[in-house]
Design a protein around this motif. Structure first.
Motif, mmCIF file in Angstrom:
data_model
loop_
_atom_site.group_PDB
_atom_site.id
_atom_site.type_symbol
_atom_site.label_atom_id
_atom_site.label_comp_id
_atom_site.label_asym_id
_atom_site.label_seq_id
_atom_site.Cartn_x
_atom_site.Cartn_y
_atom_site.Cartn_z
ATOM 1 N N GLN A 111 0.812 -1.212 0.000
ATOM 2 C CA GLN A 111 0.000 0.000 0.000
ATOM 3 C C GLN A 111 0.849 1.267 0.000
ATOM 4 O O GLN A 111 0.462 2.277 -0.611
ATOM 5 N N ALA A 112 1.990 1.242 0.664
ATOM 6 C CA ALA A 112 2.860 2.425 0.677
ATOM 7 C C ALA A 112 3.329 2.751 -0.738
ATOM 8 O O ALA A 112 3.417 3.928 -1.122
ATOM 9 N N ALA A 113 3.650 1.722 -1.520
ATOM 10 C CA ALA A 113 4.073 1.931 -2.905
ATOM 11 C C ALA A 113 2.911 2.437 -3.754
ATOM 12 O O ALA A 113 3.077 3.330 -4.592
ATOM 13 N N VAL A 114 1.723 1.878 -3.520
ATOM 14 C CA VAL A 114 0.533 2.320 -4.257
ATOM 15 C C VAL A 114 0.269 3.806 -3.986
ATOM 16 O O VAL A 114 0.016 4.587 -4.911
ATOM 17 N N ARG A 115 0.359 4.211 -2.713
ATOM 18 C CA ARG A 115 0.109 5.621 -2.359
ATOM 19 C C ARG A 115 1.121 6.546 -3.036
ATOM 20 O O ARG A 115 0.772 7.612 -3.553
ATOM 21 N N ALA A 116 2.405 6.141 -3.000
ATOM 22 C CA ALA A 116 3.451 6.974 -3.589
ATOM 23 C C ALA A 116 3.249 7.110 -5.100
ATOM 24 O O ALA A 116 3.346 8.212 -5.662
ATOM 25 N N LEU A 117 2.954 6.002 -5.772
ATOM 26 C CA LEU A 117 2.764 6.041 -7.223
ATOM 27 C C LEU A 117 1.482 6.788 -7.596
ATOM 28 O O LEU A 117 1.419 7.442 -8.646
ATOM 29 N N LYS A 118 0.461 6.707 -6.733
ATOM 30 C CA LYS A 118 -0.767 7.470 -6.976
ATOM 31 C C LYS A 118 -0.465 8.969 -6.945
ATOM 32 O O LYS A 118 -0.987 9.734 -7.764
ATOM 33 N N ARG A 119 0.388 9.386 -6.013
ATOM 34 C CA ARG A 119 0.776 10.803 -5.949
ATOM 35 C C ARG A 119 1.459 11.231 -7.248
ATOM 36 O O ARG A 119 1.177 12.304 -7.797
ATOM 37 N N VAL A 120 2.364 10.392 -7.760
ATOM 38 C CA VAL A 120 3.052 10.703 -9.012
ATOM 39 C C VAL A 120 2.040 10.814 -10.151
ATOM 40 O O VAL A 120 2.109 11.739 -10.972
ATOM 41 N N PHE A 121 1.095 9.883 -10.192
ATOM 42 C CA PHE A 121 0.051 9.912 -11.226
ATOM 43 C C PHE A 121 -0.716 11.238 -11.178
ATOM 44 O O PHE A 121 -0.937 11.888 -12.206
ATOM 45 N N ILE A 122 -1.120 11.650 -9.978
ATOM 46 C CA ILE A 122 -1.908 12.875 -9.824
ATOM 47 C C ILE A 122 -1.106 14.097 -10.280
ATOM 48 O O ILE A 122 -1.650 15.023 -10.903
ATOM 49 N N ILE A 123 0.188 14.101 -9.994
ATOM 50 C CA ILE A 123 1.043 15.221 -10.405
ATOM 51 C C ILE A 123 1.012 15.392 -11.929
ATOM 52 O O ILE A 123 0.946 16.518 -12.445
ATOM 53 N N PHE A 124 1.032 14.291 -12.666
ATOM 54 C CA PHE A 124 1.101 14.387 -14.123
ATOM 55 C C PHE A 124 -0.274 14.444 -14.794
ATOM 56 O O PHE A 124 -0.363 14.708 -15.991
ATOM 57 N N ASP A 125 -1.320 14.207 -14.030
ATOM 58 C CA ASP A 125 -2.679 14.385 -14.564
ATOM 59 C C ASP A 125 -3.002 15.876 -14.502
ATOM 60 O O ASP A 125 -3.775 16.339 -13.661
ATOM 61 N N GLN A 126 -2.416 16.631 -15.432
ATOM 62 C CA GLN A 126 -2.455 18.089 -15.324
ATOM 63 C C GLN A 126 -3.842 18.671 -15.561
ATOM 64 O O GLN A 126 -4.193 19.711 -15.012
ATOM 65 N N ASP A 127 -4.659 17.999 -16.386
ATOM 66 C CA ASP A 127 -6.010 18.520 -16.608
ATOM 67 C C ASP A 127 -7.031 17.930 -15.632
ATOM 68 O O ASP A 127 -8.231 18.209 -15.709
ATOM 69 N N LYS A 128 -6.557 17.094 -14.718
ATOM 70 C CA LYS A 128 -7.369 16.532 -13.633
ATOM 71 C C LYS A 128 -8.615 15.793 -14.145
ATOM 72 O O LYS A 128 -9.699 15.874 -13.537
ATOM 73 N N ASP A 129 -8.440 15.036 -15.238
ATOM 74 C CA ASP A 129 -9.574 14.264 -15.745
ATOM 75 C C ASP A 129 -9.511 12.801 -15.321
ATOM 76 O O ASP A 129 -10.322 11.982 -15.754
ATOM 77 N N GLY A 130 -8.550 12.459 -14.459
ATOM 78 C CA GLY A 130 -8.451 11.097 -13.950
ATOM 79 C C GLY A 130 -7.711 10.140 -14.853
ATOM 80 O O GLY A 130 -7.629 8.940 -14.561
ATOM 81 N N THR A 131 -7.139 10.650 -15.948
ATOM 82 C CA THR A 131 -6.349 9.805 -16.851
ATOM 83 C C THR A 131 -5.125 10.585 -17.330
ATOM 84 O O THR A 131 -5.083 11.819 -17.233
#
Length: 300
Positions: free
Chosen positions: A185-205
């Motif tokens: 779960q710690a790895a999932v949380r960290a990678l989720k943060r990275v994903f959110i950073i690059f989802d610049q238009d905040k559309d979930g993809t």
């Protein structure tokens, strides 16, 4: 900044090839009559592409040396456990003696199994021996891998210590639960943060351009159109909903990172995590946290 020395202990029953393994790695020559136990041995800096200092510690299995042996295990970053494929008792010792001992003294340390004297595995009994070895390695969760090596013919000797080094530099344990075969779960949380950073238009993809922003930030290179098509095809085949009309979903992104882990490409995942400030325990580094502005307005 100086790079810390990685300490690798070499364990195993008497006459399993521990000393010859170290001697051949350090000198590229086989000593038919090595000393009983070598002093701590430094490998040349160019032994690996990373040029990390490596110190190998030979050990004695004699009862009178037990205290010294335990201290070496506690102080090491990785261990190589040797056995002789022609002596079944030495493989039994891996399971019943060496693995439990290491787990007790240094639970999260990576373990490499070295099937020494593998040049002897050229007779009709070899398939049975391989099955026994594979069964032991499969039953011991903290074993990173098992390599056949021959000090006499200098085969796979360097690989044994290179795999041990990689297990230290790019640890599996913080990322992946070997028993349940899932990402922690710690790895999932960290990678989720990275994903959110690059989802610049905040559309979930992540769109193609956002994926390439991620690639450039983490690896300094963009993906070609063909490479992007290949990624989409793999994700769509393996993860329902992993790729939508707007791009790569979080589920698809995590699937790709998990694929790197399962294929042994841990350095790829760690490069991403370290780029965004995570240490080996998946905690954000103090240097990063010191730059965070915590003086925010009350409504934020």
């Amino acid at each position: 900044m100086s790079v810390r020395t990685v300490r690798i202990a070499v364990l195993g029953d008497p006459d399993t090839g521990k000393t010859s393994l170290i001697s051949t790695a350090a000198n590229d020559t086989f000593d038919a009559r090595p000393v009983p136990t070598l002093p701590p041995t430094k490998l040349p800096l160019d032994f690996t592409p990373e040029r990390v200092p490596i110190l190998l510690t030979d050990t004695s299995a004699k009862p009178e040396d037990a205290r010294t042996l335990d201290a070496v295990i506690r102080e090491s970053d990785a261990v190589v456990v040797c056995f002789d494929p022609k002596k079944p008792a030495t493989l039994d010792s891996v399971r019943n003696t060496w693995y439990p001992r290491v787990q007790k003294l240094n639970p999260d340390i990576p373990i490499i199994l070295a099937c020494c004297k593998a040049d002897r595995l050229l007779d009709p009994a070899s398939p049975c021996i391989r099955e026994r070895v594979e069964r032991v390695a499969r039953d011991l969760p903290n074993v990173e891998c098992c390599l056949n090596c021959s000090s006499k013919y200098n085969k796979m000797v360097h690989d044994v210590f290179y795999y041990a080094l990689k297990a230290v530099l790019y640890p599996l344990q913080p990322l992946y639960d070997r028993t349940d075969r899932v990402m922690r779960q710690a790895a999932v949380r960290a990678l989720k943060r990275v994903f959110i950073i690059f989802d610049q238009d905040k559309d979930g993809t992540l769109s193609d351009s956002e994926i390439n922003s991620f690639q450039n930030a983490c690896f300094g290179i963009s993906l070609s159109a063909e490479e992007l098509r290949g990624i989409k095809q793999v994700v769509r085949q393996q993860v329902p909903g992993g790729y939508t009309d707007t791009g790569l979903t979080l589920e698809g992104f995590l699937f790709l990172q998990g694929l790197f882990i399962e294929r042994g490409r841990l350095e790829t995942v760690w490069q991403v995590l370290r780029r965004f400030g995570y240490n080996d325990q998946l905690r954000l580094s103090d240097e990063l946290l010191d730059r965070v502005n915590v003086n925010l307005p009350p409504d934020q």
